[in-house]
Design an enzyme around this catalytic site. Sequence first.
Site, PDB file in Angstrom:
ATOM      1  N   ALA A  66     -13.774 -24.571  14.877  1.00 34.54           N
ATOM      2  CA  ALA A  66     -14.407 -25.945  14.247  1.00 34.54           C
ATOM      3  C   ALA A  66     -14.019 -26.967  14.811  1.00 34.54           C
ATOM      4  CB  ALA A  66     -14.149 -26.116  12.732  1.00 34.54           C
ATOM      5  N   GLY A 111     -12.960 -20.934  13.322  1.00 34.37           N
ATOM      6  CA  GLY A 111     -14.499 -20.574  12.753  1.00 34.37           C
ATOM      7  C   GLY A 111     -15.163 -19.996  13.691  1.00 34.37           C
ATOM      8  N   GLU A 114     -14.286 -16.497  12.309  1.00 34.72           N
ATOM      9  CA  GLU A 114     -15.187 -16.439  11.143  1.00 34.72           C
ATOM     10  C   GLU A 114     -16.407 -16.239  11.218  1.00 34.72           C
ATOM     11  OE1 GLU A 114     -12.486 -19.119   8.261  1.00 34.72           O
ATOM     12  OE2 GLU A 114     -13.582 -20.075   9.910  1.00 34.72           O
ATOM     13  N   GLU A 134      -5.106 -21.697  12.473  1.00 30.24           N
ATOM     14  CA  GLU A 134      -5.391 -22.936  11.499  1.00 30.24           C
ATOM     15  C   GLU A 134      -4.080 -23.070  11.061  1.00 30.24           C
ATOM     16  OE1 GLU A 134      -9.829 -21.290  11.188  1.00 30.24           O
ATOM     17  OE2 GLU A 134      -7.631 -20.407  11.344  1.00 30.24           O
TER      18      GLU A 134
END
Length: 262
Positions: A66, A111, A114, A134
């Site tokens: 992200a 992300g 993910e 993270e």
Amino acid sequence: MAEFVTLETSPDHPGVGTIRLNRPPMNALNRQVQTELSAAADEASTRDDIKAVVVYGGPKVLAAGADIKEMNEMSFADMSKVAGKLQDGIGAIATIPKPTVAAITGFALGGGLELALGADRRIAGDNAKLGVPEVLLGVIPGGGGTQRLARLIGPSRAKDMIFTGRFVGADEALQIGLVDQVVAPDDVYDAALAWADQFANAASAALAAGKAAVDAGLDTDLATGLKIEAQLFSSLFATDDRTIGMESFVANGPGKAKFTGK
């Protein structure tokens, strides 16, 4: 017109759509990218000419996570308003009712991993690095990682990756089932296209039903999963492709049906 995410098709691979991320240098998944991913997934889901989907970030990286600069300015109240949309955007690939494959070159972190977890299959270059780092930022995966990762590789291995934030190389990723195939970096996209090409003339409704049965069944008990399977199985007897497939089998044997996608 989307700026960072496109849905592309090629006459060399009819029936295959590529959702392409292009936000240099590392395809950081900011809110705009998340929104564009959702739009691309919706389009791929509804286009009859697209039978399977490749997710690709280019030859150097799938996505390195992200956009932390964007998140750094957000408060608890801010994130509470958009956390669900973040999950929806990064997890949009999982909503496509067609075979999907993530072509992983370079980094698939946070992300980015993910995003790949939402695909049905993952093909990685032998130099790929995957992880959910993270925790090193003081948070946890928030784009579906805690749930999809545990379902894919088991809770113990998922917790190890989440707790440590370590990067997993391609060989280990293959060994633990995080990816399904490892090839040379320059061959990743072609390998993903080759897998997706198999479904260009397949019975689309049957593929969608098979995917729905597996995905829905994983979220419930066996008895309920069997009921879901029975309902989806029965529904296919309303399709033209079921008639075509069975009549072709009776007349000519297996594997010779010419499906229409209806």
